[in-house]
Design a protein around this motif. Structure first.
Motif, PDB file in Angstrom:
ATOM      1  N   ALA A   3       0.838  -1.201   0.000  1.00  0.00           N
ATOM      2  CA  ALA A   3       0.000   0.000   0.000  1.00  0.00           C
ATOM      3  C   ALA A   3       0.876   1.256   0.000  1.00  0.00           C
ATOM      4  O   ALA A   3       0.449   2.303  -0.443  1.00  0.00           O
ATOM      5  CB  ALA A   3      -0.929  -0.004   1.201  1.00  0.00           C
ATOM      6  N   ARG A  56     -12.017  10.208  -1.556  1.00  0.00           N
ATOM      7  CA  ARG A  56     -12.370   9.634  -0.249  1.00  0.00           C
ATOM      8  C   ARG A  56     -13.782   9.982   0.207  1.00  0.00           C
ATOM      9  O   ARG A  56     -14.389   9.226   0.956  1.00  0.00           O
ATOM     10  CB  ARG A  56     -11.368  10.072   0.804  1.00  0.00           C
ATOM     11  N   ASP A  79      -7.722   3.859  -5.709  1.00  0.00           N
ATOM     12  CA  ASP A  79      -7.759   3.049  -4.486  1.00  0.00           C
ATOM     13  C   ASP A  79      -8.905   2.054  -4.596  1.00  0.00           C
ATOM     14  O   ASP A  79     -10.064   2.432  -4.516  1.00  0.00           O
ATOM     15  CB  ASP A  79      -7.944   3.914  -3.244  1.00  0.00           C
ATOM     16  N   THR A  81      -9.128  -0.580  -2.537  1.00  0.00           N
ATOM     17  CA  THR A  81      -9.173  -1.276  -1.257  1.00  0.00           C
ATOM     18  C   THR A  81     -10.612  -1.631  -0.883  1.00  0.00           C
ATOM     19  O   THR A  81     -11.487  -0.772  -0.915  1.00  0.00           O
ATOM     20  CB  THR A  81      -8.561  -0.398  -0.146  1.00  0.00           C
ATOM     21  N   GLY A  91      -3.481  -0.154  -2.454  1.00  0.00           N
ATOM     22  CA  GLY A  91      -3.920   0.926  -1.570  1.00  0.00           C
ATOM     23  C   GLY A  91      -4.109   2.219  -2.337  1.00  0.00           C
ATOM     24  O   GLY A  91      -4.292   2.224  -3.548  1.00  0.00           O
ATOM     25  N   VAL A  92      -4.058   3.326  -1.627  1.00  0.00           N
ATOM     26  CA  VAL A  92      -4.226   4.641  -2.254  1.00  0.00           C
ATOM     27  C   VAL A  92      -2.910   5.049  -2.901  1.00  0.00           C
ATOM     28  O   VAL A  92      -1.871   5.022  -2.254  1.00  0.00           O
ATOM     29  CB  VAL A  92      -4.599   5.716  -1.214  1.00  0.00           C
ATOM     30  N   GLU A 150      -8.197  -3.665 -10.204  1.00  0.00           N
ATOM     31  CA  GLU A 150      -7.254  -2.550 -10.117  1.00  0.00           C
ATOM     32  C   GLU A 150      -6.720  -2.201 -11.508  1.00  0.00           C
ATOM     33  O   GLU A 150      -6.555  -1.025 -11.838  1.00  0.00           O
ATOM     34  CB  GLU A 150      -6.107  -2.868  -9.162  1.00  0.00           C
TER      35      GLU A 150
END
Length: 183
Positions: A3, A56, A79, A81, A91-92, A150
């Motif tokens: 990540a 986010r 991201d 996740t 991850g980000v 992803e």
């Protein structure tokens, strides 16, 4: 990679980013492509933080590109996740000036986009992907190998930087659908 993509974390960008409005088609900034950015420039580092902050607070968002925040800049955040279709998860992370080095194992899959809020579509994308790009702040070049969801998210954001929406990649009108609204 973990990540902490090549030893970098979003928090190391400095001050928290600000949430910005997302451009919706047919906004001109979404077409025509972007220009190369200097990943070490202060405005690019700020944009990286803004991309992450906006992503986010946006439910279901797994990626966001510079043009979606009104900037003709070759930069995006991803991201995946916690997404059920994700196998590999880094991850980000934020990449500047990303280039696809290798794309294999093409499969169709449903995509949506914050810039096309009322539609989804079936798009054929590589399920194995190798990408190079530069990290904001340091300018360090990284090579990212990924797969499945992803890989799809990366290609979707790279397309935004090239001035393309997922609608430009569907096989035709038969592959476009109204977005389901869940209450």
């Amino acid at each position: 990679m973990s990540a902490r993509l090549a030893g970098w974390t979003v928090e190391e960008l400095g001050p928290a980013g600000r949430v910005r409005p997302v451009a919706v088609a047919p906004a001109p900034v979404l077409g025509g492509g972007t220009g190369w950015v200097d990943p070490c420039a202060d405005e690019v580092v700020r944009l990286a933080a803004d991309l992450v902050a906006t992503m986010r607070v946006s439910p279901g968002c797994v990626g966001l590109a510079g043009p979606q925040l009104g900037e003709r800049a070759d930069i995006f955040a991803v991201d995946v996740t916690g997404h059920p279709k994700a196998l590999t998860v880094h991850g980000v992370f934020v990449l500047c000036n990303a280039t696809v080095v290798e794309a294999t194992r093409w499969r169709p899959g449903r995509e949506g986009c914050m810039s096309v809020p009322d539609l989804t579509g079936d798009v054929k994308r590589a399920t194995r992907l190798v990408v190079t790009g530069r990290l904001p702040g340091s300018g360090e070049e990284v090579r990212l190998t990924t797969d499945a969801f992803e890989a799809r998210a990366l290609q979707h954001e790279i397309d935004h930087c090239a001035g393309k929406l997922f609608l430009d990649r569907v096989a035709g009108a038969h592959a476009v659908f109204p977005r389901k609204v869940y209450r």
